[in-house]
Design an enzyme around this catalytic site. Structure first.
Site, PDB file in Angstrom:
ATOM      1  CG  ASP A  37     -62.372  58.366  61.717  1.00  0.00           C
ATOM      2  OD1 ASP A  37     -63.601  58.396  61.491  1.00  0.00           O
ATOM      3  OD2 ASP A  37     -61.507  58.485  60.830  1.00  0.00           O
ATOM      4  CE1 TYR A  55     -74.904  63.740  53.653  1.00  0.00           C
ATOM      5  CE2 TYR A  55     -76.783  64.711  52.514  1.00  0.00           C
ATOM      6  CZ  TYR A  55     -76.120  64.396  53.684  1.00  0.00           C
ATOM      7  OH  TYR A  55     -76.682  64.720  54.898  1.00  0.00           O
ATOM      8  CE  LYS A  64     -76.720  61.685  56.436  1.00  0.00           C
ATOM      9  NZ  LYS A  64     -76.636  61.440  57.888  1.00  0.00           N
TER      10      LYS A  64
HETATM   11  C1  8X3 Z   1     -78.892  67.690  54.947  1.00  0.00           C
HETATM   12  C2  8X3 Z   1     -79.989  68.133  54.058  1.00  0.00           C
HETATM   13  O1  8X3 Z   1     -80.697  68.876  51.721  1.00  0.00           O
HETATM   14  O2  8X3 Z   1     -78.441  69.420  52.392  1.00  0.00           O
HETATM   15  O3  8X3 Z   1     -78.735  66.326  54.983  1.00  0.00           O
HETATM   16  O4  8X3 Z   1     -79.035  67.173  51.854  1.00  0.00           O
HETATM   17  S1  8X3 Z   1     -79.484  68.395  52.458  1.00  0.00           S
END
Ligand code: 8X3
Length: 261
Positions: free
Chosen positions: A68, A161, A165
């Site tokens: 993991d 999220y 990123k």
């Molecule tokens: C994936 C693209 O737009 O779903 O990272 O965040 S999105």
């Protein structure tokens, strides 16, 4: 001035891919096997990982590592356990990463936030830190981070999220500064909407909701991103693709998507 072209030969070259048992990671494994790379495939799902490894073992040498990425000790033990011919990593593809939930900040769960920060940020750091010493000792190597368009802009309910990123984006830029002059290439590929199990994981197994995300337009496939990775790692030595945003033609940014074609 004549610039000597030093294309990266793949002979006896090893690529380590995280999250290799599905989606972009699996497609990358297939693509890099075609290119002639030896592979270290990393993941958490024994069955799926072994299946990918078995299917590629006719094409190239493949080794699997089960761990993991969010488990610091497991990561360093796994990388340290690599033996010849897999212990000199030429290409690291930091692909493991997930979205958990799509909720307003005030409604989102701490568990989802923990998972995204642990996997997408800390996991990427742990794997990179474990692989880097070997690259530094050889003064060569190529690290590719799989970011996201969510690392370039934020969208409603994307909060943590997107933050995770954005962290990948910052780490990518920061590493390039700190590793400047070492001979190691660092770059990121930022995909938009790619039809994988990404949305199914985000929506915790709700397949209908996940399928809606990719309806009404032609999304990218995992193989489109694998193709980009193949392109990036096959440039001559003096060329480093630092940052590459790849979206479906129907997508302009995180919130502008032409559906109905
Ligand atoms: C994936 C693209 O737009 O779903 O990272 O965040 S999105």
């Amino acid at each position: 001035m004549r610039i000597e072209k030093q294309y990266m030969s793949t002979e006896n070259k090893t690529a380590l891919i995280t999250g290799a048992s599905s989606g972009i990671g699996k497609a990358t494994a297939v693509h890099l096997a075609e290119m002639g790379y030896q592979l270290v495939l990393c993941g958490r799902n024994t069955l799926n990982l072994n299946e990918v490894a078995l299917s590629l073992s006719k094409k190239t040498k493949v080794y699997t590592l089960l761990f993991d990425v969010a488990d610091k000790a497991a990561v360093s033990d796994a990388i340290a356990s690599l033996k010849a011919p897999f212990n000199e990593i030429d290409v690291l593809v930091n692909n493991a990463g997930n979205a958990h939930g799509l909720d307003l900040f005030q409604d989102a769960s701490l568990e989802d936030w923990d998972a995204m920060i642990d996997i997408n940020v800390k996991g990427l750091l742990y794997v990179t830190k474990a692989v880097l010493p070997g690259m530094l000792s050889r003064n060569k190597g190529h690290i590719i981070h799989i970011g996201s368009t969510a690392g370039k802009e934020v969208y409603p309910k994307g909060n943590v999220y997107c933050a995770s990123k954005h962290a990948v984006d910052a780490i990518n830029s920061a590493m390039r500064i700190d590793l400047n002059g070492t001979g190691i290439k660092v770059g990121a590929i930022h995909p938009g909407l790619v039809e994988t199990s990404f949305s199914e994981v985000r929506f915790k197994g709700d397949q209908d909701r996940a399928a809606q995300v990719y309806k009404g337009f032609t999304p990218l496939q995992a193989s489109d991103i694998a193709d980009m990775i193949g392109f990036v790692i096959s440039r001559p030595y003096h060329v480093n693709i630092a940052d590459l945003i790849v979206m479906p033609t129907a997508q302009a940014n995180s919130t502008t998507l032409f559906k109905g074609s």
